[in-house]
Motif scaffolding. Structure first.
Motif, short mmCIF file in Angstrom:
data_model
loop_
_atom_site.label_atom_id
_atom_site.label_comp_id
_atom_site.label_asym_id
_atom_site.label_seq_id
_atom_site.Cartn_x
_atom_site.Cartn_y
_atom_site.Cartn_z
N ARG A 106 0.84 -1.21 0.00
CA ARG A 106 0.00 0.00 0.00
C ARG A 106 0.87 1.26 0.00
O ARG A 106 0.57 2.24 -0.68
CB ARG A 106 -0.93 0.01 1.21
CG ARG A 106 -2.10 -0.93 1.06
CD ARG A 106 -2.95 -0.91 2.32
NE ARG A 106 -3.86 -2.03 2.30
CZ ARG A 106 -5.17 -1.91 2.42
NH1 ARG A 106 -5.71 -0.73 2.57
NH2 ARG A 106 -5.93 -2.97 2.39
N LYS A 108 3.90 1.53 -1.22
CA LYS A 108 4.50 1.67 -2.56
C LYS A 108 3.48 2.19 -3.56
O LYS A 108 3.80 3.04 -4.40
CB LYS A 108 5.07 0.33 -3.02
CG LYS A 108 6.34 -0.06 -2.31
CD LYS A 108 6.87 -1.37 -2.83
CE LYS A 108 8.15 -1.77 -2.12
NZ LYS A 108 8.66 -3.05 -2.62
N ILE A 109 2.25 1.67 -3.47
CA ILE A 109 1.20 2.13 -4.39
C ILE A 109 0.92 3.60 -4.17
O ILE A 109 0.78 4.37 -5.13
CB ILE A 109 -0.09 1.28 -4.21
CG1 ILE A 109 0.12 -0.12 -4.76
CG2 ILE A 109 -1.27 1.95 -4.87
CD1 ILE A 109 -1.02 -1.07 -4.47
N GLN A 110 0.87 4.01 -2.91
CA GLN A 110 0.61 5.42 -2.61
C GLN A 110 1.74 6.30 -3.14
O GLN A 110 1.48 7.36 -3.72
CB GLN A 110 0.44 5.61 -1.10
CG GLN A 110 -0.03 7.01 -0.73
CD GLN A 110 -0.31 7.12 0.75
OE1 GLN A 110 -0.15 6.16 1.50
NE2 GLN A 110 -0.74 8.29 1.17
N GLU A 111 2.97 5.85 -2.97
CA GLU A 111 4.10 6.62 -3.48
C GLU A 111 4.05 6.75 -5.00
O GLU A 111 4.23 7.84 -5.54
CB GLU A 111 5.42 5.97 -3.07
CG GLU A 111 5.78 6.16 -1.62
CD GLU A 111 7.05 5.42 -1.25
OE1 GLU A 111 7.69 4.78 -2.14
OE2 GLU A 111 7.43 5.47 -0.07
N THR A 112 3.78 5.64 -5.68
CA THR A 112 3.74 5.70 -7.15
C THR A 112 2.56 6.52 -7.62
O THR A 112 2.68 7.24 -8.62
CB THR A 112 3.68 4.29 -7.76
OG1 THR A 112 2.57 3.59 -7.22
CG2 THR A 112 4.96 3.51 -7.48
N SER A 113 1.42 6.44 -6.93
CA SER A 113 0.27 7.24 -7.37
C SER A 113 0.54 8.73 -7.15
O SER A 113 0.16 9.56 -7.98
CB SER A 113 -1.00 6.81 -6.65
OG SER A 113 -0.90 7.09 -5.28
N GLU A 114 1.20 9.10 -6.06
CA GLU A 114 1.55 10.50 -5.83
C GLU A 114 2.52 11.00 -6.89
O GLU A 114 2.39 12.11 -7.40
CB GLU A 114 2.15 10.68 -4.44
CG GLU A 114 1.15 10.57 -3.32
CD GLU A 114 1.80 10.61 -1.94
OE1 GLU A 114 3.05 10.73 -1.86
OE2 GLU A 114 1.05 10.54 -0.95
N GLU A 115 3.50 10.16 -7.26
CA GLU A 115 4.45 10.55 -8.31
C GLU A 115 3.74 10.72 -9.64
O GLU A 115 4.02 11.66 -10.40
CB GLU A 115 5.56 9.51 -8.43
CG GLU A 115 6.51 9.50 -7.27
CD GLU A 115 7.51 8.36 -7.35
OE1 GLU A 115 7.52 7.63 -8.36
OE2 GLU A 115 8.28 8.20 -6.39
N ASN A 116 2.79 9.83 -9.94
CA ASN A 116 2.05 9.94 -11.20
C ASN A 116 1.19 11.21 -11.23
O ASN A 116 1.10 11.88 -12.25
CB ASN A 116 1.16 8.71 -11.42
CG ASN A 116 1.97 7.48 -11.77
OD1 ASN A 116 3.09 7.60 -12.23
ND2 ASN A 116 1.40 6.31 -11.54
N VAL A 117 0.56 11.55 -10.11
CA VAL A 117 -0.24 12.78 -10.04
C VAL A 117 0.64 13.99 -10.28
O VAL A 117 0.29 14.90 -11.03
CB VAL A 117 -0.97 12.86 -8.69
CG1 VAL A 117 -1.54 14.25 -8.46
CG2 VAL A 117 -2.07 11.83 -8.61
N ARG A 119 3.51 14.08 -11.90
CA ARG A 119 3.95 14.06 -13.30
C ARG A 119 2.84 14.56 -14.22
O ARG A 119 3.08 15.36 -15.12
CB ARG A 119 4.38 12.66 -13.70
CG ARG A 119 5.86 12.60 -13.98
CD ARG A 119 6.30 11.26 -14.51
NE ARG A 119 6.90 10.55 -13.39
CZ ARG A 119 6.54 9.36 -12.95
NH1 ARG A 119 5.59 8.70 -13.55
NH2 ARG A 119 7.14 8.82 -11.94
#
Length: 154
Positions: A106, A108-117, A119
């Motif tokens: 969870r 890692k998913i939150q980190e990647t989703s924040e990075e995608n937002v 970007r």
């Protein structure tokens, strides 16, 4: 005289030699009888424990049999309970491992989703801006705050 002693010795040793195999056979037969009696006793006990041939037993023998069965049941139950507790402990350990793995995923998913937002925000607000006629000063401020990596906290 010498011949007489020789004859005595030969007869005496011959009788000892012939009596030794008879004694060995007698000991073997006695051992066989003991083992046979022991096997019969064990078979009778096994039948009694299975609930068969209880008619000839006295009340005292039946009570001893009942006590023996109760002790065996207690031992079986305690072994079963111990196995169940061991399984429960193992399952709790696995549950904890899975929960830890789930938390890590969870995160890692939150980190990647924040990075995608971030970007996507930077791409939307890129150098060309948007096609709408909104206030350009606000857009520039937002673009600088979101897209400038030096301003990111953490």
């Amino acid at each position: 005289m010498y011949k007489t002693l020789e004859r005595y010795r030969s007869c005496n040793y011959a009788s000892e030699a012939s009596s030794a195999p008879i004694e060995a056979e007698l000991n073997n037969y006695q051992e066989y009888l003991k083992l046979k009696t022991r096997i019969e006793f064990l078979q009778t006990t096994q039948r009694n424990l299975l609930g068969e041939d209880l008619g000839p037993l006295s009340t005292k023998e039946l009570e001893q049999l009942e006590n023996q069965i109760e002790i065996s049941l207690k031992h079986i139950r305690s072994s079963k309970n111990q196995q169940m507790l061991d399984q429960l402990f193992e399952l709790k350990r696995k549950e904890q491992q899975l929960q830890d793995s789930n938390k890590e995923l969870r995160r890692k998913i939150q980190e990647t989703s924040e990075e995608n937002v971030l970007r996507l925000s930077c791409q939307d607000l890129g150098p060309g801006g948007s096609s709408s006629h909104a206030d350009e000063a606000n857009q520039e401020l937002l673009r600088t705050a979101v897209c400038d990596p030096s301003l990111h906290i953490g």
